[in-house]
Each structure stands twice: as C-alpha cells, then as structure tokens.
Design a protein around this motif. Sequence first.
Motif, PDB file in Angstrom:
ATOM      1  N   UNK A 165      24.179  80.266  44.831  1.00 52.55           N
ATOM      2  CA  UNK A 165      24.137  79.482  43.595  1.00 52.55           C
ATOM      3  C   UNK A 165      23.097  78.373  43.754  1.00 52.55           C
ATOM      4  N   UNK A 166      22.472  77.998  42.648  1.00 48.04           N
ATOM      5  CA  UNK A 166      21.359  77.046  42.681  1.00 48.04           C
ATOM      6  C   UNK A 166      21.826  75.602  42.762  1.00 48.04           C
ATOM      7  N   UNK A 167      23.080  75.328  42.409  1.00 48.30           N
ATOM      8  CA  UNK A 167      23.609  73.973  42.399  1.00 48.30           C
ATOM      9  C   UNK A 167      25.069  74.004  42.011  1.00 48.30           C
ATOM     10  N   UNK A 168      25.697  72.819  41.981  1.00 48.44           N
ATOM     11  CA  UNK A 168      27.081  72.709  41.528  1.00 48.44           C
ATOM     12  C   UNK A 168      27.192  71.568  40.526  1.00 48.44           C
ATOM     13  N   UNK A 169      28.198  71.686  39.675  1.00 45.65           N
ATOM     14  CA  UNK A 169      28.520  70.608  38.747  1.00 45.65           C
ATOM     15  C   UNK A 169      29.984  70.236  38.928  1.00 45.65           C
ATOM     16  N   UNK A 170      30.253  68.966  39.188  1.00 40.98           N
ATOM     17  CA  UNK A 170      31.620  68.453  39.256  1.00 40.98           C
ATOM     18  C   UNK A 170      32.138  68.292  37.832  1.00 40.98           C
ATOM     19  N   UNK A 171      33.309  68.853  37.544  1.00 42.33           N
ATOM     20  CA  UNK A 171      33.895  68.647  36.213  1.00 42.33           C
ATOM     21  C   UNK A 171      34.655  67.320  36.226  1.00 42.33           C
ATOM     22  N   UNK A 172      34.034  66.314  35.623  1.00 44.31           N
ATOM     23  CA  UNK A 172      34.641  64.990  35.574  1.00 44.31           C
ATOM     24  C   UNK A 172      35.036  64.577  34.181  1.00 44.31           C
ATOM     25  N   UNK A 173      35.221  65.557  33.285  1.00 48.06           N
ATOM     26  CA  UNK A 173      35.517  65.256  31.877  1.00 48.06           C
ATOM     27  C   UNK A 173      36.765  66.007  31.420  1.00 48.06           C
ATOM     28  N   UNK A 174      37.086  65.843  30.141  1.00 53.90           N
ATOM     29  CA  UNK A 174      38.075  66.656  29.413  1.00 53.90           C
ATOM     30  C   UNK A 174      39.488  66.596  29.988  1.00 53.90           C
ATOM     31  N   UNK A 175      39.795  65.534  30.724  1.00 50.93           N
ATOM     32  CA  UNK A 175      41.183  65.331  31.150  1.00 50.93           C
ATOM     33  C   UNK A 175      41.593  66.046  32.413  1.00 50.93           C
ATOM     34  N   UNK A 176      40.648  66.651  33.147  1.00 50.68           N
ATOM     35  CA  UNK A 176      40.985  67.273  34.425  1.00 50.68           C
ATOM     36  C   UNK A 176      41.068  66.199  35.513  1.00 50.68           C
ATOM     37  N   UNK A 177      41.248  66.588  36.765  1.00 50.55           N
ATOM     38  CA  UNK A 177      41.643  65.640  37.805  1.00 50.55           C
ATOM     39  C   UNK A 177      40.670  64.476  37.984  1.00 50.55           C
ATOM     40  N   UNK A 178      39.362  64.751  38.054  1.00 50.58           N
ATOM     41  CA  UNK A 178      38.404  63.654  38.219  1.00 50.58           C
ATOM     42  C   UNK A 178      38.523  62.680  37.059  1.00 50.58           C
ATOM     43  N   UNK A 179      38.631  63.223  35.859  1.00 48.65           N
ATOM     44  CA  UNK A 179      38.804  62.414  34.650  1.00 48.65           C
ATOM     45  C   UNK A 179      40.106  61.618  34.709  1.00 48.65           C
ATOM     46  N   UNK A 180      41.156  62.220  35.259  1.00 49.64           N
ATOM     47  CA  UNK A 180      42.450  61.535  35.391  1.00 49.64           C
ATOM     48  C   UNK A 180      42.356  60.323  36.305  1.00 49.64           C
ATOM     49  N   UNK A 181      41.602  60.453  37.390  1.00 48.36           N
ATOM     50  CA  UNK A 181      41.412  59.304  38.273  1.00 48.36           C
ATOM     51  C   UNK A 181      40.644  58.188  37.574  1.00 48.36           C
ATOM     52  N   UNK A 182      39.657  58.531  36.756  1.00 44.55           N
ATOM     53  CA  UNK A 182      38.822  57.529  36.104  1.00 44.55           C
ATOM     54  C   UNK A 182      39.562  56.766  35.012  1.00 44.55           C
ATOM     55  N   UNK A 183      40.545  57.382  34.393  1.00 45.18           N
ATOM     56  CA  UNK A 183      41.183  56.798  33.213  1.00 45.18           C
ATOM     57  C   UNK A 183      42.344  55.871  33.569  1.00 45.18           C
ATOM     58  N   UNK A 184      42.364  54.650  33.033  1.00 46.38           N
ATOM     59  CA  UNK A 184      43.501  53.761  33.270  1.00 46.38           C
ATOM     60  C   UNK A 184      44.782  54.234  32.586  1.00 46.38           C
ATOM     61  N   UNK A 185      44.657  55.187  31.680  1.00 49.21           N
ATOM     62  CA  UNK A 185      45.838  55.756  31.036  1.00 49.21           C
ATOM     63  C   UNK A 185      46.578  56.699  31.980  1.00 49.21           C
ATOM     64  N   UNK A 186      45.838  57.480  32.743  1.00 51.12           N
ATOM     65  CA  UNK A 186      46.454  58.473  33.629  1.00 51.12           C
ATOM     66  C   UNK A 186      46.468  58.028  35.095  1.00 51.12           C
ATOM     67  N   UNK A 187      45.807  56.924  35.398  1.00 53.35           N
ATOM     68  CA  UNK A 187      45.771  56.407  36.759  1.00 53.35           C
ATOM     69  C   UNK A 187      46.299  54.985  36.758  1.00 53.35           C
ATOM     70  N   UNK A 188      47.565  54.828  37.180  1.00 53.09           N
ATOM     71  CA  UNK A 188      48.170  53.493  37.257  1.00 53.09           C
ATOM     72  C   UNK A 188      48.527  53.157  38.706  1.00 53.09           C
ATOM     73  N   UNK A 189      47.786  53.760  39.619  1.00 50.92           N
ATOM     74  CA  UNK A 189      48.018  53.523  41.039  1.00 50.92           C
ATOM     75  C   UNK A 189      47.738  52.056  41.394  1.00 50.92           C
ATOM     76  N   UNK A 190      48.375  51.599  42.468  1.00 51.87           N
ATOM     77  CA  UNK A 190      48.167  50.233  42.935  1.00 51.87           C
ATOM     78  C   UNK A 190      47.516  50.192  44.307  1.00 51.87           C
ATOM     79  N   UNK A 191      47.000  51.349  44.764  1.00 55.75           N
ATOM     80  CA  UNK A 191      46.293  51.380  46.041  1.00 55.75           C
ATOM     81  C   UNK A 191      44.794  51.390  45.784  1.00 55.75           C
ATOM     82  N   UNK A 192      43.994  51.769  46.765  1.00 56.63           N
ATOM     83  CA  UNK A 192      42.542  51.714  46.621  1.00 56.63           C
ATOM     84  C   UNK A 192      41.991  52.764  45.675  1.00 56.63           C
ATOM     85  N   UNK A 193      42.840  53.686  45.191  1.00 55.98           N
ATOM     86  CA  UNK A 193      42.407  54.736  44.270  1.00 55.98           C
ATOM     87  C   UNK A 193      42.732  54.401  42.820  1.00 55.98           C
TER      88      UNK A 193
END
Length: 411
Positions: A165-193
């Motif tokens: 494959x020529x490259x990769x794309x991280x899916x960081x949108x549309x409510x999947x895991x990367x997006x979940x970490x970025x959003x304060x709605x789905x990420x209410x952790x109190x640690x470094x993440x």
Amino acid sequence: MNALQDKMILPSGVILSNRIAKSAMSENLSNKYHEPTPTLINAYKVWSKGGAGLLITGNIMIDSNAIGEPRNVVVEDRQNLNLLKEWAQSVDGTNTQLWAQINHPGRQAMELINSNLKAPSAIPLKSGGRKNATKKVPEVLTEKEILDIIEAFANTSIILKEAGFSGVQIHGAHGYLVSQFLSPYTNIREDKWGGSLENRARFVVEVYRKIRAYVGDDFPIGIKLNSTDFQKGGFSEEESMEVVKILSKEGIDLIEISGGTYEAPAMMGKRKESTLKREAYFIDYIEKVRKITTTPLMLTGGFRTTSVMKDAVASNQLDIIGIARPFAVYPNIANEILNESRLDFVTTIKKSGVKAIDGMMNIIWYESQIKHLGQGKKPNPNLSPWTVFFNYLWLIVQHKLKSKKSIPSKG
C-alpha cells in the motif's frame, strides 16, 4: 488550465499525480473471516483505471475483537499478506496511489457485531443498534489497553506497507475511537488521556508517532479529522483547528476534513444555505484552516460539479478534492473531471418510504453499488432499497452465527 491536473508534493516527499481522491467509503466486502475478497480487489482495479491520484480504502480494522461492520477487513497479523499484496497491486501500471484507512470503532458498533465495547469513557451511544441497556455502556479503556491499541495501529500500518500500500490514513472522524478521545463529550477521563485538549489529543498524536516510527519518514500518513462533532459539549471547531496545528507540527502528510458522528451525521445531512452554491459541506471551515497550516488539505463531502472543484483548488482553498459516493456510481469520475467530459455527478437513491431504512441507504446502497463494480457489473441507479436492506440484514445474521461458532475469546 485545470488546476485539478496539477501534481501535489506531500511532506514525506511522495507525489500525488493529480488533485482528485476517492475518499473512504464503507465497503463491507470482506469474507466471513474478514479477509479481502476478489470482489473488493476487483472494485479497486476498476477505480484504478478511473484516473484519481489517490484512492483511500474503507475501514480496515486493527483488531478482530473491535469490528464496526459485519464484513470489515481486519489486519492484525501477516496471515493474509498475499491477499493484501493482491489488493495493493490493484493500482499497478497506473499513476494512482492506494492508501489504507485504519480504524478502531471504540463504542460505535452494533450489538450484533460487537457485544462488548471499549472506549475512553463509559458514555453510551444515544442510538446505533444497541437495545440491551447493559450493552450500551462501553467499558473504560485501561492505560495498558490504550497503549496496546496505539501499538496495534502501528502494527497494522507496517503490515500494510509491507503488502505494498502507498500510505495509510488514520480515521479520526465520525465518532470512531480517535474521534472519541478528542471529544469532551465522549472523553471525560481525569488522567493524561482526558481533560484538556492537549490530553485528549495525546492519543492521536501517539498513534501518529508510533506509526511513523514503524513505517519511516518517506511513507505517507494522513488523517481524517472532524471539523466539529455537531453535538452539544462535543469536539468544537476551535479545538479542531488546534489539533490541525498539532498534527501539522508533527509532520502529517494530508489532513482530510469531514464532520459529525453517527449520532449527529452532518457528513450525510443537509448543507447550510451559505455553502450550497459552493457544494462542499465544510468549505467555510477549511478556508479558516488554510490560514493556519501549510499541510496539504483534502475536503470531502458534497462536491458534485467539475467547475466548483476546479475553483476550490485554483483559489487555494484546499489542495485535494475528496469524492466518495459518486465513485460508486461513476467509477470513471476522475478522468471525466480531468478531461471535463462530464460536468456534474449527481447521485440519487431510490426511497423505501421508511425513514429508518432510508437513513441507512446513505451507506448500504452505495456498498451494493461497489459490490456491483467488483463483480464486473455496471452501477445500477434503480437498485431497490428493500433488496439492499435485506441483504445487509443477512450479512449481520451471518456474522453473528459465525461469531457464536468459531471466534475464540482472546481474553
């Protein structure tokens, strides 16, 4: 001059042959063991002749215990390396690059597909096919599990590079895991993440860094990023622009802009009146982002006419035109845009009259068209939504039956 014909040099030094890309679409064309099928590979052979500078695959999952759809391809080891090589070779003899979109669904998966969910925080989906109340709430990821997932993103990436494959794309949108970490709605952790944006962005930064360490400096890594979640208390436009700055500083090769989640699917909804003439869903946002980064920008969603695409690139609003669903109906679309033999690419889905089913058609109707392409058939604009719907239900049932019979627990 047609600006869409211009080459694009990425930060890694890799050159895209033109400014048109097929954005990732849901394909659902693996076999029951989540391996790429001849039908899937053949669809990419068709698209490779279509003239795009870049093709991005649909979701490739990094973990067989974390699958978003019943027939997602999974790449977590080298067991299917020869099949992956065949897929990567689908663009041989062309000027088209093939990037693999890699993903983890987190909490965003149907109950029949994933009975147990893991996510940054125990925030359930408001909707999404999970009827059992106890199954709606995801388990909170531990520190070790987070690090394991970061490693899995990198492991999948190096396997895909080895496959060709020529490259990769991280899916960081549309409510999947990367997006979940970025959003304060789905990420209410109190640690470094969790907590501050710096902490919520830590996951995607570490994913990028780990992939880069595995694949080297000359292998393109892109990301699909939300402009906003379109949810109250979610990932905002201002935060998105800060993440763009962070990833640009890290040296990412291509940032594709989208928006929304499957709870608030702005990427498939109505556009604002102010952007209708310019077609793209998130054109106002990307114009702001253009001012804060020199990283190549790709915009997907809504482009339907050749003239608007040309103007968007010629005016430097963005670098790459992302097109998704029209590729399923007009497989030669990039050639037709570049030589201006077709000026618009309207897609219309037949309606069933049932709101819930018609909502699903925005994804599964196009999956069926991709399957037609892979089977050597022409797209069928009159494809019945009922046929599509019942075929999709059968896929889910098959997945559940297979899971009960043959999927051992990995503990």
